[in-house]
Design a protein around this motif. Structure first.
Motif, PDB file in Angstrom:
ATOM      1  N   UNK A 119      33.287  28.014  33.881  1.00 19.46           N
ATOM      2  CA  UNK A 119      33.574  28.637  35.176  1.00 19.46           C
ATOM      3  C   UNK A 119      34.903  29.395  35.117  1.00 19.46           C
ATOM      4  N   UNK A 120      35.916  28.788  34.484  1.00 15.88           N
ATOM      5  CA  UNK A 120      37.212  29.447  34.333  1.00 15.88           C
ATOM      6  C   UNK A 120      37.097  30.690  33.446  1.00 15.88           C
ATOM      7  N   UNK A 121      36.288  30.583  32.391  1.00 17.03           N
ATOM      8  CA  UNK A 121      36.106  31.737  31.508  1.00 17.03           C
ATOM      9  C   UNK A 121      35.453  32.894  32.257  1.00 17.03           C
ATOM     10  N   UNK A 122      34.450  32.577  33.073  1.00 18.36           N
ATOM     11  CA  UNK A 122      33.759  33.617  33.833  1.00 18.36           C
ATOM     12  C   UNK A 122      34.685  34.257  34.856  1.00 18.36           C
ATOM     13  N   UNK A 123      35.537  33.448  35.498  1.00 21.88           N
ATOM     14  CA  UNK A 123      36.476  33.980  36.480  1.00 21.88           C
ATOM     15  C   UNK A 123      37.470  34.911  35.803  1.00 21.88           C
ATOM     16  N   UNK A 124      37.962  34.541  34.645  1.00 20.15           N
ATOM     17  CA  UNK A 124      38.919  35.364  33.908  1.00 20.15           C
ATOM     18  C   UNK A 124      38.258  36.667  33.445  1.00 20.15           C
ATOM     19  N   UNK A 125      37.013  36.556  32.988  1.00 26.10           N
ATOM     20  CA  UNK A 125      36.276  37.749  32.551  1.00 26.10           C
ATOM     21  C   UNK A 125      36.072  38.705  33.718  1.00 26.10           C
ATOM     22  N   UNK A 126      35.797  38.160  34.903  1.00 26.71           N
ATOM     23  CA  UNK A 126      35.596  39.002  36.083  1.00 26.71           C
ATOM     24  C   UNK A 126      36.886  39.748  36.432  1.00 26.71           C
ATOM     25  N   UNK A 127      38.035  39.066  36.340  1.00 22.47           N
ATOM     26  CA  UNK A 127      39.320  39.709  36.622  1.00 22.47           C
ATOM     27  C   UNK A 127      39.545  40.864  35.644  1.00 22.47           C
ATOM     28  N   UNK A 128      39.282  40.643  34.383  1.00 22.31           N
ATOM     29  CA  UNK A 128      39.497  41.681  33.378  1.00 22.31           C
ATOM     30  C   UNK A 128      38.534  42.853  33.578  1.00 22.31           C
ATOM     31  N   UNK A 129      37.314  42.537  33.983  1.00 21.63           N
ATOM     32  CA  UNK A 129      36.335  43.589  34.217  1.00 21.63           C
ATOM     33  C   UNK A 129      36.758  44.456  35.398  1.00 21.63           C
ATOM     34  N   UNK A 130      37.295  43.819  36.455  1.00 21.24           N
ATOM     35  CA  UNK A 130      37.774  44.552  37.629  1.00 21.24           C
ATOM     36  C   UNK A 130      38.943  45.463  37.227  1.00 21.24           C
ATOM     37  N   UNK A 131      39.836  44.969  36.386  1.00 18.37           N
ATOM     38  CA  UNK A 131      40.972  45.776  35.954  1.00 18.37           C
ATOM     39  C   UNK A 131      40.514  47.004  35.169  1.00 18.37           C
ATOM     40  N   UNK A 132      39.577  46.816  34.266  1.00 19.39           N
ATOM     41  CA  UNK A 132      39.135  47.942  33.455  1.00 19.39           C
ATOM     42  C   UNK A 132      38.434  48.981  34.332  1.00 19.39           C
ATOM     43  N   UNK A 133      37.697  48.515  35.352  1.00 17.00           N
ATOM     44  CA  UNK A 133      37.038  49.453  36.261  1.00 17.00           C
ATOM     45  C   UNK A 133      38.079  50.186  37.088  1.00 17.00           C
TER      46      UNK A 133
END
Length: 139
Positions: A119-133
């Motif tokens: 769950x923590x990994x997915x949350x971190x991945x979502x943050x990084x994906x938002x930044x790249x977008x």
């Protein structure tokens, strides 16, 4: 679980020497030898071979070239109290080396801890994906 290697400390295992204390104290310090140095040769002591090996490994930085541990006590005003203090410190050093803890049995992570990690990994991945977008949109 911790087990202890039994040992008995003999008076032949160490030598005690009275020396002058350093630091404040006025004339008393300058003329009396109340500090105590204890010399304990690990290799020549009457301890068991297992305990000697454990002490040599654990206290290798404290050993002199000839395998002695040197302890000094000067906190008390009398030689006898400093002698007791330094012997107590030696006793504690040997007792710490004599403690043998059981080997840790590796266990598997629980299901809940695995799920929390994912769950923590997915949350971190979502943050990084938002930044790249956001970076793409800004350009």
């Amino acid at each position: 679980m911790v087990r202890h290697i039994p040992f008995e400390l003999s008076e032949l295992d160490y030598t005690i020497k009275a020396v002058r204390s350093c630091g404040p104290g006025g004339q008393h310090v300058n003329k009396s030898s109340t500090a105590v140095q204890l010399f304990f040769n690990v290799r020549d002591s009457s301890l068991s071979a297992e305990l000697k090996a454990r002490m040599l490994a654990r206290y290798e930085r404290r050993l002199s070239a000839d395998g002695c541990i040197v302890l000094k006590a000067q906190g008390e005003r009398s030689r006898e109290l400093n002698r007791r203090a330094v012997l107590l410190r030696l006793q504690v050093l040997i007792e710490k080396a004599a403690e043998v803890s059981d080997a840790r049995k590796p266990t598997r992570p629980t299901r809940a801890s695995r799920e929390r990690r994912l769950k923590q990994k997915n949350a971190r991945a979502a943050v990084k994906k938002m930044r790249s977008a956001a970076i793409r949109d800004a350009e």
